[in-house]
Design an enzyme around this catalytic site. Structure first.
Site, PDB file in Angstrom:
ATOM      1  N   LYS A  57       0.845  -1.201   0.000  1.00 14.13           N
ATOM      2  CA  LYS A  57       0.000   0.000   0.000  1.00 14.13           C
ATOM      3  C   LYS A  57       0.879   1.249   0.000  1.00 14.13           C
ATOM      4  O   LYS A  57       0.630   2.210  -0.725  1.00 14.13           O
ATOM      5  CB  LYS A  57      -0.953  -0.024   1.208  1.00 14.13           C
ATOM      6  N   GLN A 101      -5.128  -1.747   9.179  1.00 10.73           N
ATOM      7  CA  GLN A 101      -5.001  -3.074   8.575  1.00 10.73           C
ATOM      8  C   GLN A 101      -5.674  -4.127   9.464  1.00 10.73           C
ATOM      9  O   GLN A 101      -5.405  -4.206  10.658  1.00 10.73           O
ATOM     10  CB  GLN A 101      -3.496  -3.396   8.401  1.00 10.73           C
ATOM     11  N   ASP A 124     -11.287   2.451   3.329  1.00 11.33           N
ATOM     12  CA  ASP A 124     -11.693   1.049   3.175  1.00 11.33           C
ATOM     13  C   ASP A 124     -13.205   0.950   2.996  1.00 11.33           C
ATOM     14  O   ASP A 124     -13.725  -0.102   2.637  1.00 11.33           O
ATOM     15  CB  ASP A 124     -11.278   0.236   4.418  1.00 11.33           C
TER      16      ASP A 124
END
Ligand code: NAP
Length: 289
Positions: A57, A101, A124
């Site tokens: 990422k 995460q 997200d």
């Protein structure tokens, strides 16, 4: 080779190529902005796979010209400390996207964490506000893997409108939002799960079949209608510990019209769509400041 093209076999949907194209567009758009979009990624603990994802990422951010910050917290970090960090990132001017995460260590409540990120920076798209917007067909930040699937379909000019779409899997991260995005694109959508009876009869009706189950070899050729488009979200290990999807690729690619390989199909799209969300979030924030 798993992705070799045979005569009369399905066309292979090349996620790597589409992903590179998406990133080129993001990079070009970013270069025109006065300020750089910025993504903060938080990781708690030592899970090796999660650290690989986070590194990728960060690398993706560098590639397209974003700022990025990685916060690596020890496994034993108290939930309150993680929430306090999110509070700081929520108000940090240079940060336009925040990603924690997953999975998190067991002592931390995942839902409390995802709900703590302000919806405008929730790249997200796991926050209830963003999930609700997707339900209403008003989402601008879309969950990355489902958005990646839609991008693949669009890139290959595969129509969704009016077609029978079957999604196997109903997780909040993949199955449900994928079904909602297909519905928003005017597909006629059925969602299947572990309690679905006679699954092959349902999947055989699909013009577009998406599998997000997590079992290697789960989708066999007899479950697929000839000419169907097959999207394999699964990321599993076969008996030789090689990465593979849910779909019996060799047999199904003889029947399908299009198919995504694993690796190289849906997987490469996920980080590109995260970058897309970060750009969208940054532009939304720039507009309101
Ligand atoms: P998940 O939360 O475990 O959900 C799996 C779904 O499959 C559940 O809805 C489950 O039904 C259903 N299922 C399990 N066994 C089934 C059966 N025998 N028949 C029909 N349905 C069955 O997994 P997930 O997070 O959605 O992920 C799914 C797969 O996608 C995994 O392999 C994951 O690694 C992969 N993935 C890939 C990406 C990517 O970037 N390519 C991103 C995310 C996930 P119930 O709801 O009834 O239990």
């Amino acid at each position: 080779m798993a992705t070799e093209q045979k005569e009369n076999a399905a066309k292979i949907i090349d996620g790597k190529a589409v992903s590179a194209d998406v990133r080129e567009k993001i990079k070009a758009e970013t270069a025109l902005l006065d300020k750089k979009p910025g993504l903060a990624v938080v990781i708690v603990g030592d899970d090796p796979a999660s650290h690989v994802y986070v590194r990728n990422k960060k690398r993706g951010c560098e590639e397209v010209g974003f700022n990025s910050w990685v916060y690596e917290l020890p496994e034993k970090t108290p939930e309150a400390e993680l929430l306090a960090l999110i509070d700081r990132l929520n108000v940090a001017e240079d940060v336009h996207g925040i990603l924690v995460q997953l999975p998190l260590p067991k002592h931390i409540n995942e839902s409390a964490v995802t709900e703590r990120i302000v919806p405008e920076k929730d790249v997200d798209a796991f926050h209830s506000v963003n999930a609700g917007k997707i339900l209403k067909g008003e989402g601008t930040l879309l969950p990355c893997t489902p958005a990646g699937i839609m991008e693949l379909l669009s890139y290959y000019n595969i129509p969704v409108r009016g077609r029978r779409c079957v999604v196997i899997g109903r997780s909040n991260i993949v199955g449900k939002p994928t079904a909602l995005l297909l519905l928003a694109a005017d597909g006629t959508v059925t969602v299947c799960h572990s309690k679905t009876t006679d699954l092959p009869a349902v999947t055989r009706e699909a013009d577009i079949l998406v599998s997000a189950v997590g079992i290697a070899g789960f989708v066999t050729a007899d479950m697929v209608k000839p000419g169907a488009v097959v999207i394999d979200v699964g990321m599993n290990r076969d008996k030789n510990d090689k990465l593979c999807g849910d779909v019996d690729f060799h047999a199904v690619s003889d029947i399908a019209s299009y198919i995504t390989p694993v690796p190289g199909g849906v997987g490469p799209m996920t980080i590109s769509m995260l970058l897309q969300n970060t750009l969208t979030a940054a532009k939304n924030i720039f507009k309101t400041n």
